[in-house]
Design a protein around this motif. Sequence first.
Motif, PDB file in Angstrom:
ATOM      1  N   TRP A  66       0.833  -1.203   0.000  1.00 59.78           N
ATOM      2  CA  TRP A  66       0.000   0.000   0.000  1.00 59.78           C
ATOM      3  C   TRP A  66       0.868   1.254   0.000  1.00 59.78           C
ATOM      4  O   TRP A  66       0.539   2.248  -0.639  1.00 59.78           O
ATOM      5  CB  TRP A  66      -0.969   0.018   1.181  1.00 59.78           C
ATOM      6  N   PHE A  67       1.982   1.214   0.733  1.00 63.24           N
ATOM      7  CA  PHE A  67       2.895   2.367   0.725  1.00 63.24           C
ATOM      8  C   PHE A  67       3.409   2.612  -0.684  1.00 63.24           C
ATOM      9  O   PHE A  67       3.436   3.746  -1.162  1.00 63.24           O
ATOM     10  CB  PHE A  67       4.062   2.154   1.695  1.00 63.24           C
ATOM     11  N   PHE A  68       3.814   1.539  -1.360  1.00 67.38           N
ATOM     12  CA  PHE A  68       4.310   1.658  -2.731  1.00 67.38           C
ATOM     13  C   PHE A  68       3.227   2.209  -3.651  1.00 67.38           C
ATOM     14  O   PHE A  68       3.469   3.121  -4.445  1.00 67.38           O
ATOM     15  CB  PHE A  68       4.809   0.302  -3.242  1.00 67.38           C
ATOM     16  N   ALA A  69       2.013   1.644  -3.570  1.00 69.03           N
ATOM     17  CA  ALA A  69       0.928   2.039  -4.464  1.00 69.03           C
ATOM     18  C   ALA A  69       0.504   3.490  -4.254  1.00 69.03           C
ATOM     19  O   ALA A  69       0.331   4.243  -5.222  1.00 69.03           O
ATOM     20  CB  ALA A  69      -0.275   1.112  -4.269  1.00 69.03           C
ATOM     21  N   VAL A  70       0.357   3.890  -3.003  1.00 71.59           N
ATOM     22  CA  VAL A  70      -0.020   5.284  -2.721  1.00 71.59           C
ATOM     23  C   VAL A  70       1.070   6.223  -3.224  1.00 71.59           C
ATOM     24  O   VAL A  70       0.790   7.252  -3.852  1.00 71.59           O
ATOM     25  CB  VAL A  70      -0.280   5.484  -1.207  1.00 71.59           C
ATOM     26  N   GLY A  71       2.324   5.864  -3.001  1.00 76.43           N
ATOM     27  CA  GLY A  71       3.436   6.683  -3.480  1.00 76.43           C
ATOM     28  C   GLY A  71       3.474   6.783  -4.988  1.00 76.43           C
ATOM     29  O   GLY A  71       3.724   7.859  -5.549  1.00 76.43           O
ATOM     30  N   ALA A  72       3.214   5.677  -5.675  1.00 72.13           N
ATOM     31  CA  ALA A  72       3.246   5.693  -7.137  1.00 72.13           C
ATOM     32  C   ALA A  72       2.143   6.587  -7.708  1.00 72.13           C
ATOM     33  O   ALA A  72       2.386   7.370  -8.630  1.00 72.13           O
ATOM     34  CB  ALA A  72       3.115   4.272  -7.682  1.00 72.13           C
ATOM     35  N   VAL A  73       0.945   6.498  -7.141  1.00 74.46           N
ATOM     36  CA  VAL A  73      -0.175   7.304  -7.651  1.00 74.46           C
ATOM     37  C   VAL A  73       0.033   8.792  -7.347  1.00 74.46           C
ATOM     38  O   VAL A  73      -0.093   9.648  -8.225  1.00 74.46           O
ATOM     39  CB  VAL A  73      -1.519   6.802  -7.087  1.00 74.46           C
ATOM     40  N   LEU A  74       0.370   9.093  -6.096  1.00 71.38           N
ATOM     41  CA  LEU A  74       0.582  10.505  -5.751  1.00 71.38           C
ATOM     42  C   LEU A  74       1.844  11.051  -6.423  1.00 71.38           C
ATOM     43  O   LEU A  74       1.882  12.221  -6.807  1.00 71.38           O
ATOM     44  CB  LEU A  74       0.655  10.679  -4.239  1.00 71.38           C
ATOM     45  N   GLY A  75       2.859  10.216  -6.588  1.00 67.19           N
ATOM     46  CA  GLY A  75       4.056  10.632  -7.313  1.00 67.19           C
ATOM     47  C   GLY A  75       3.741  10.952  -8.765  1.00 67.19           C
ATOM     48  O   GLY A  75       4.273  11.910  -9.339  1.00 67.19           O
ATOM     49  N   LEU A  76       2.855  10.161  -9.374  1.00 65.63           N
ATOM     50  CA  LEU A  76       2.439  10.419 -10.749  1.00 65.63           C
ATOM     51  C   LEU A  76       1.780  11.786 -10.872  1.00 65.63           C
ATOM     52  O   LEU A  76       2.104  12.571 -11.772  1.00 65.63           O
ATOM     53  CB  LEU A  76       1.479   9.327 -11.205  1.00 65.63           C
ATOM     54  N   VAL A  77       0.890  12.085  -9.948  1.00 67.16           N
ATOM     55  CA  VAL A  77       0.204  13.384  -9.973  1.00 67.16           C
ATOM     56  C   VAL A  77       1.209  14.521  -9.762  1.00 67.16           C
ATOM     57  O   VAL A  77       1.198  15.524 -10.491  1.00 67.16           O
ATOM     58  CB  VAL A  77      -0.912  13.431  -8.901  1.00 67.16           C
ATOM     59  N   CYS A  78       2.099  14.358  -8.792  1.00 67.48           N
ATOM     60  CA  CYS A  78       3.118  15.390  -8.538  1.00 67.48           C
ATOM     61  C   CYS A  78       4.030  15.574  -9.741  1.00 67.48           C
ATOM     62  O   CYS A  78       4.390  16.698 -10.089  1.00 67.48           O
ATOM     63  CB  CYS A  78       3.945  15.030  -7.308  1.00 67.48           C
ATOM     64  N   GLY A  79       4.412  14.467 -10.379  1.00 71.40           N
ATOM     65  CA  GLY A  79       5.264  14.546 -11.563  1.00 71.40           C
ATOM     66  C   GLY A  79       4.579  15.255 -12.715  1.00 71.40           C
ATOM     67  O   GLY A  79       5.207  16.033 -13.440  1.00 71.40           O
ATOM     68  N   LEU A  80       3.290  14.987 -12.899  1.00 67.22           N
ATOM     69  CA  LEU A  80       2.535  15.682 -13.947  1.00 67.22           C
ATOM     70  C   LEU A  80       2.509  17.187 -13.702  1.00 67.22           C
ATOM     71  O   LEU A  80       2.748  17.984 -14.613  1.00 67.22           O
ATOM     72  CB  LEU A  80       1.109  15.141 -14.020  1.00 67.22           C
ATOM     73  N   VAL A  81       2.216  17.564 -12.462  1.00 63.54           N
ATOM     74  CA  VAL A  81       2.117  18.992 -12.138  1.00 63.54           C
ATOM     75  C   VAL A  81       3.484  19.664 -12.248  1.00 63.54           C
ATOM     76  O   VAL A  81       3.627  20.713 -12.896  1.00 63.54           O
ATOM     77  CB  VAL A  81       1.514  19.192 -10.726  1.00 63.54           C
ATOM     78  N   ALA A  82       4.500  19.072 -11.637  1.00 65.36           N
ATOM     79  CA  ALA A  82       5.836  19.680 -11.684  1.00 65.36           C
ATOM     80  C   ALA A  82       6.375  19.698 -13.106  1.00 65.36           C
ATOM     81  O   ALA A  82       7.020  20.673 -13.518  1.00 65.36           O
ATOM     82  CB  ALA A  82       6.789  18.926 -10.761  1.00 65.36           C
ATOM     83  N   GLY A  83       6.111  18.637 -13.867  1.00 62.42           N
ATOM     84  CA  GLY A  83       6.561  18.612 -15.255  1.00 62.42           C
ATOM     85  C   GLY A  83       5.891  19.677 -16.099  1.00 62.42           C
ATOM     86  O   GLY A  83       6.505  20.293 -16.955  1.00 62.42           O
ATOM     87  N   ALA A  84       4.603  19.908 -15.859  1.00 65.35           N
ATOM     88  CA  ALA A  84       3.884  20.943 -16.607  1.00 65.35           C
ATOM     89  C   ALA A  84       4.354  22.342 -16.227  1.00 65.35           C
ATOM     90  O   ALA A  84       4.473  23.227 -17.079  1.00 65.35           O
ATOM     91  CB  ALA A  84       2.385  20.814 -16.367  1.00 65.35           C
TER      92      ALA A  84
END
Length: 181
Positions: A66-84
């Motif tokens: 669950w730690f991995f999964a939550v991190g992957a999903v929230l990391g994806l969102v953060c990466g999208l925002v920071a990348g944009a």
Amino acid sequence: MTADDRPGFGEPLIFVVWCIAAGAVVGLPGAALWVWLADPPAVEVTTSGAFFGEAELNSQVEVTLWFFAVGAVLGLVCGLVAGALGNRHGVVTVLAVLTLSAVASGVSAYVGVAHWGSAGSLESEPPALGATLESGVEITSKVAYLGWPIGGLIGAATAISRWPRTEHSSGSASSDIVFSN
């Protein structure tokens, strides 16, 4: 891109600092979501003690997943925002996303384990017969910490692929040279 259009050293540095702060802030709800989703194992105290069986050990592995999964999903969102938002900073954007992800992963793990997911101490009094002991949330594999950076880099790569393309023109005449014999 002319020299006047390029960002100075200060702008990318400020972007990285903002990403570090964002990682610390996003790590808190990440920890809360992880602790809420995780179901740590619990066992009943019997005359022979309290022992985790196969089902409880599987449950403990799920806490780490669950730690991995939550991190992957929230990391994806953060990466999208920071990348944009980081389209003016080039390679610094990737480094900023990695830093954001590392900070968020560390904050999420620390806050989740130390503050919200601890099961309490058994040193004060032994548990009574029939009492249920619940394990606290813990991360049993260091690989789980990579959820945030993996998600962050996937999100950043997706956002970076949408950046506008600029054509670089060289002002030198060397590109117009024709060799003949």
